[in-house]
Design a protein around this motif. Sequence first.
Motif, mmCIF file in Angstrom:
data_model
loop_
_atom_site.group_PDB
_atom_site.id
_atom_site.type_symbol
_atom_site.label_atom_id
_atom_site.label_comp_id
_atom_site.label_asym_id
_atom_site.label_seq_id
_atom_site.Cartn_x
_atom_site.Cartn_y
_atom_site.Cartn_z
ATOM 1 N N ASP A 66 5.115 -8.109 -2.988
ATOM 2 C CA ASP A 66 5.445 -6.700 -2.778
ATOM 3 C C ASP A 66 4.532 -6.070 -1.715
ATOM 4 N N GLY A 67 4.959 -6.183 -0.442
ATOM 5 C CA GLY A 67 4.137 -5.722 0.677
ATOM 6 C C GLY A 67 3.859 -4.222 0.648
ATOM 7 N N THR A 68 4.841 -3.439 0.233
ATOM 8 C CA THR A 68 4.645 -1.977 0.200
ATOM 9 C C THR A 68 3.524 -1.626 -0.758
ATOM 10 N N ARG A 72 -0.135 0.281 -0.029
ATOM 11 C CA ARG A 72 -0.565 1.467 -0.768
ATOM 12 C C ARG A 72 -1.961 1.255 -1.361
ATOM 13 N N ILE A 73 -2.197 0.049 -1.854
ATOM 14 C CA ILE A 73 -3.518 -0.235 -2.453
ATOM 15 C C ILE A 73 -4.612 -0.157 -1.386
ATOM 16 N N ALA A 102 5.967 -20.996 -2.093
ATOM 17 C CA ALA A 102 5.880 -20.681 -0.656
ATOM 18 C C ALA A 102 5.838 -19.167 -0.448
ATOM 19 N N ASP A 103 6.617 -18.430 -1.252
ATOM 20 C CA ASP A 103 6.685 -16.975 -1.083
ATOM 21 C C ASP A 103 5.340 -16.317 -1.393
ATOM 22 N N LEU A 113 -1.904 -9.924 5.361
ATOM 23 C CA LEU A 113 -2.487 -9.848 6.703
ATOM 24 C C LEU A 113 -1.794 -8.766 7.540
ATOM 25 N N GLU A 114 -0.484 -8.658 7.408
ATOM 26 C CA GLU A 114 0.255 -7.609 8.126
ATOM 27 C C GLU A 114 -0.183 -6.223 7.668
#
Length: 348
Positions: A66-68, A72-73, A102-103, A113-114
């Motif tokens: 969960d990138g979003t 936020r963190i 893999a995910d 990293l993004e």
Amino acid sequence: MKRALITGITGQDGSYLAELLLKMNYQVYGIVRRASTFNTDRIDHLYHDPHDPKARLFLHYGDLSDGTGLRRILERVHPHEIYNLAAQSHVKVSFEEPEYTADIVGTGTLRLLEALRDYQTAHGVQIRYYQAGSSEMFGAARPPQNEDTPFYPRSPYAVSKVAAHWYAVNYRESYGMFICNGILFNHESPRRGETFVTRKITRALGRIKVGLQDKVYLGNLDAKRDWGFAGDYVEAMWLMLQQERPDNYVIATGESHSVREFLEEAFGYAGLDWSDHVEIDSRYFRPADVDHLLGDPSKAMHGLRWKPKVTFEELVRMMVDYDLELAKQEKTLKDAGHVVALRGVAGN
Ligand code: NAP
Ligand code: GDP
């Protein structure tokens, strides 16, 4: 006060690292994934209610899928250091759940990293980042293995760790980010997950000793690993982030033993003959295994002034002592009529 963010804080290494950083007066922020049962056993002894002025450990729900949420963190915590330890970390399970592995292990690292790249650009700061790499990345490469040994991964887990490693190198080179890759050989402790071979053995041994079970079922006894103590290895993670320049480091003891030797040492210490209690079960063999991992930690020893303190014998005995005590407690519960699960028997 320095702030560190740890993904995978509820795991073996996360718990030792949190202890180390709290001792060094950091504020520690951990990412915990939501589960229907509590998954914070390994860090419960470090936790104070956030209303308590003594509290320096803070937990946030999050997941590497969960990138979003990760973004936020970062905005809430404003960390100085990030330790990315979260993973589906079991090699055998990775053959059963390759896409998920893999995910989380590969793409999850990329997501973090993004998020970090954008955070740094937005705030004009540089954060120090540790990536938990693994000796499994060397796989079939001839031992001893060091930072220059080409990777030859032998499982979906290992391939995913190689991807994470190269994402980390690529972000360091492309964007000048302060990113260190630790290539850690197997490290164990009384907090090791119960389906890894060392803990599976010591857990079963404790129960055999008190009469709660008689057999333990294992796979390949010929595999050799360079086993160290997790408490020593988290010190190396911290040291990497204190250097002037980011780099890759192998962390290992420089000594390897087979699973059979681990059995001999553990059962011998408890006064038992392992061959009376071990059965081979083909379900514990892997489609492809890694025969021999033996690390050369010279670079870390010179560059970080790191060296392992706990020997193989001390590690085995520490785990046996702990699991014998645990088994005695289980025996007391069982004798009082409680159900005691024999998870070690079915584990991977
Ligand atoms: P571990 O005990 O299995 O801990 C893994 C941690 O990752 C746990 O906190 C786990 O949460 C969390 N996690 C799993 N899936 C996640 C997800 N989707 N999102 C967020 N968190 C997730 O592993 P460890 O032994 O401490 O190892 C730490 C790291 O070093 C891992 O990346 C591992 O692959 C790597 N490594 C370990 C060794 C070793 O010998 N121990 C050697 C080389 C590299 P739950 O507690 O909820 O499961
Ligand atoms: P790994 O090095 O990350 O795969 O750590 P493990 O502790 O899971 O496995 C170490 C070695 O022990 C591997 O070569 C396994 O094939 C071998 N092994 C033998 N029997 C077992 C078993 O019952 N469970 C596990 N996990 N590994 C086993």
